[in-house]
Design an enzyme around this catalytic site. Structure first.
Site, PDB file in Angstrom:
ATOM      1  N   ASP A 167       3.350  -4.926   8.151  1.00 25.27           N
ATOM      2  CA  ASP A 167       1.870  -3.968   7.414  1.00 25.27           C
ATOM      3  C   ASP A 167       1.289  -4.989   8.296  1.00 25.27           C
ATOM      4  OD1 ASP A 167      -0.049  -2.251   6.856  1.00 25.27           O
ATOM      5  OD2 ASP A 167       0.412  -1.679   5.306  1.00 25.27           O
ATOM      6  N   GLN A 187      -4.480  -5.233   7.316  1.00 22.56           N
ATOM      7  CA  GLN A 187      -5.618  -6.516   6.748  1.00 22.56           C
ATOM      8  C   GLN A 187      -4.992  -7.403   6.820  1.00 22.56           C
ATOM      9  OE1 GLN A 187      -7.790  -5.425   4.908  1.00 22.56           O
ATOM     10  NE2 GLN A 187      -7.265  -3.100   3.963  1.00 22.56           N
ATOM     11  N   LYS A 197     -10.443  -1.105  11.144  1.00 21.45           N
ATOM     12  CA  LYS A 197     -10.426  -2.473  10.256  1.00 21.45           C
ATOM     13  C   LYS A 197     -10.362  -3.092  10.529  1.00 21.45           C
ATOM     14  CE  LYS A 197      -7.326  -0.634   6.677  1.00 21.45           C
ATOM     15  NZ  LYS A 197      -8.082  -0.113   5.343  1.00 21.45           N
ATOM     16  N   HIS A 210       1.211  -1.158  -0.009  1.00 26.35           N
ATOM     17  CA  HIS A 210      -0.332  -0.240   0.124  1.00 26.35           C
ATOM     18  C   HIS A 210       1.148   1.353  -0.025  1.00 26.35           C
ATOM     19  CE1 HIS A 210      -2.984   3.209   1.854  1.00 26.35           C
ATOM     20  NE2 HIS A 210      -3.800   2.046   1.283  1.00 26.35           N
ATOM     21  N   CYS A 248      -4.201   2.143  -3.750  1.00 31.07           N
ATOM     22  CA  CYS A 248      -3.600   3.175  -3.729  1.00 31.07           C
ATOM     23  C   CYS A 248      -2.575   2.218  -3.271  1.00 31.07           C
ATOM     24  CB  CYS A 248      -3.385   3.412  -1.502  1.00 31.07           C
ATOM     25  SG  CYS A 248      -5.468   4.628  -0.958  1.00 31.07           S
TER      26      CYS A 248
END
Ligand code: 7TS
Length: 410
Positions: free
Chosen positions: A204, A207, A230, A127, A368
């Site tokens: 990261d 998600q 999220k 991202h 993104c």
């Protein structure tokens, strides 16, 4: 937790007031969960309860409201610590999102530890939030960015990664699960190989945190970042996990109140962890309400939710493959509940408008992740992403709407 109790999706849906609204006269079908999840009543009520009953600044007042707010704020930190199995609650820093967490690390760690000629490795799946902060610091420090290539299905090329790794590598910053494709990266192996070369690893988890069991101690990553919004929590809260000794060696990111021990006009000394990195009044209400988002997940059980989402993923993938002009990107086994696709002769933006007219929220565009789109040779995709409250019936509605839309657009 209660794996003997059957998964009751209708009971779960009842906890989400927004799922009962209509869009363009149709029942809302919300398939944009990778962008942000919807919020259960408990999260919404935690916010109003805080503002109605104990709104106060934290860590500094000697009054009942301040004590209550501080206790709730710190309880959230412990909930996050347990959620990702961190060793210490001091290793959990609240930020405003994944983006701010990565910027904090790139700035604070990067300014201190990067030197001319050093290398930072990222992957083709990142991202923009895990690309641009590294570009900014690399340019400032004279470091170089290397990118791990992927295959046509979006899987990281581990041989190429090993070729890129060298004693020059100081940081490997990779996404756990791709937001655009859902593909899960072999982060355990990436961390192991990176540490062999003495490089730090940032994962990261924007998600992955909601779908996968996260154990930062077992992973042995140096940093793990994700966003509260999220994982069924409010917007405006992010998490930065860092190993204690690393965070202790890093200078503050911002100066101000709360992060200091003592200030004089000549020199200031800094507060201990985690406060050193939390300058100013934090986002108290949203941090407190995040705990209710985490509780929502824990009460059902992450593995139970995952099982449900995997069923949806499998069902949707099979149904989508029945549409001849539709092509799934990132069609691999090891993925989170995201399906990204392109349709011959149909622009994703046009499709999104037609789907919205039928009450269906999907994401279209580059997500993104423009460099990834370039690698895949597409301008963008249509992405559907599932959460605990989605149903097979909703997928059927999507498939009918897709077939109708394709007829209109071709
Ligand atoms: N990293 C990944 C993998 C993400 O998916 C996102 C947000 C971010 C970083 C940034 O998170 P933020 O909370 O700071 O914005 N991803 C998306 C998305 O896929 N659609 O909208 C936001």
């Amino acid at each position: 937790m209660p794996s003997t109790i059957p998964y009751n999706v209708q009971a779960i849906r009842a906890e989400f007031p927004i799922l009962h609204r209509k869009v363009k006269g149709k029942n809302l079908v919300y398939f944009d969960n990778a962008a942000t999840s919807q919020k259960p009543t408990a999260v919404i009520e935690a916010l109003t309860h805080y503002y109605s009953h104990y709104n106060s600044n934290i860590h500094r007042g000697l009054h009942t409201l301040a004590d209550e707010a501080t206790a709730a704020f710190e309880a959230s930190r412990v909930a996050v610590q347990q959620f990702i199995h961190a060793e210490n609650h001091e290793e959990i820093i609240f930020t405003k999102g994944t983006t701010e967490s990565i910027n904090l690390i790139a700035h604070s760690w990067g300014n201190t530890f990067l030197q001319q000629g050093d290398e930072i490795i990222i992957s083709s799946l990142e991202h923009h939030a895990n690309i641009v902060p590294w570009q900014l610091i690399a340019e400032k420090k004279g470091a170089a960015i290397k990118v791990i290539p992927i295959d046509a299905k979006g899987r990281i090329d581990m041989n190429a990664f090993q070729q890129l790794l060298s004693p020059k590598t100081k940081m490997v910053a990779v996404v756990h699960a791709s937001n655009a494709l859902g593909v899960i990266n072999p982060v355990e192996e990436i961390i192991r190989l990176s540490h062999q070369q003495g490089a730090m690893v940032l994962i990261d988890g924007a998600q992955s945190a909601v779908h996968l069991d996260i154990d930062v101690q077992a992973l042995d990553c140096d940093f793990f970042v994700f966003s509260g919004h999220k994982i069924y929590g409010p917007t405006g809260v992010g998490i930065l996990y860092g190993k204690k000794e690393l965070l202790e060696a890093m200078p503050p990111y911002q100066g101000g109140g709360e992060m200091i021990k003592e200030v004089s006009f000549e020199k200031s000394t800094f507060n201990e962890l985690p406060f050193k990195f939390e300058a100013g009044t934090p986002n108290i209400a949203d941090v407190i309400a995040l705990k209710s988002g985490i509780d929502f997940i824990q009460n059902i059980g992450k593995s139970e939710i995952r099982k449900h989402e995997d069923e949806l993923l499998e069902y949707a993938t099979a149904k989508l493959k029945d549409i001849p002009e539709l092509h799934i990107k990132g069609d691999v086994q090891h993925k989170v509940s995201v399906v990204s696709f392109v349709i011959d002769g149909v622009h994703p933006q046009d499709l999104a408008i037609l789907l919205d007219n039928q009450g269906i929220a999907v994401r279209t565009g580059h997500h993104c992740a423009q460099p990834l789109m370039k690698c895949l040779g597409v301008v963008g995709t249509t992405r559907v992403s599932f959460a605990a409250y989605n149903t097979k019936e909703e997928i059927d509605i999507l498939i009918t709407a897709l077939n109708k839309s394709i007829k209109m657009l071709k």
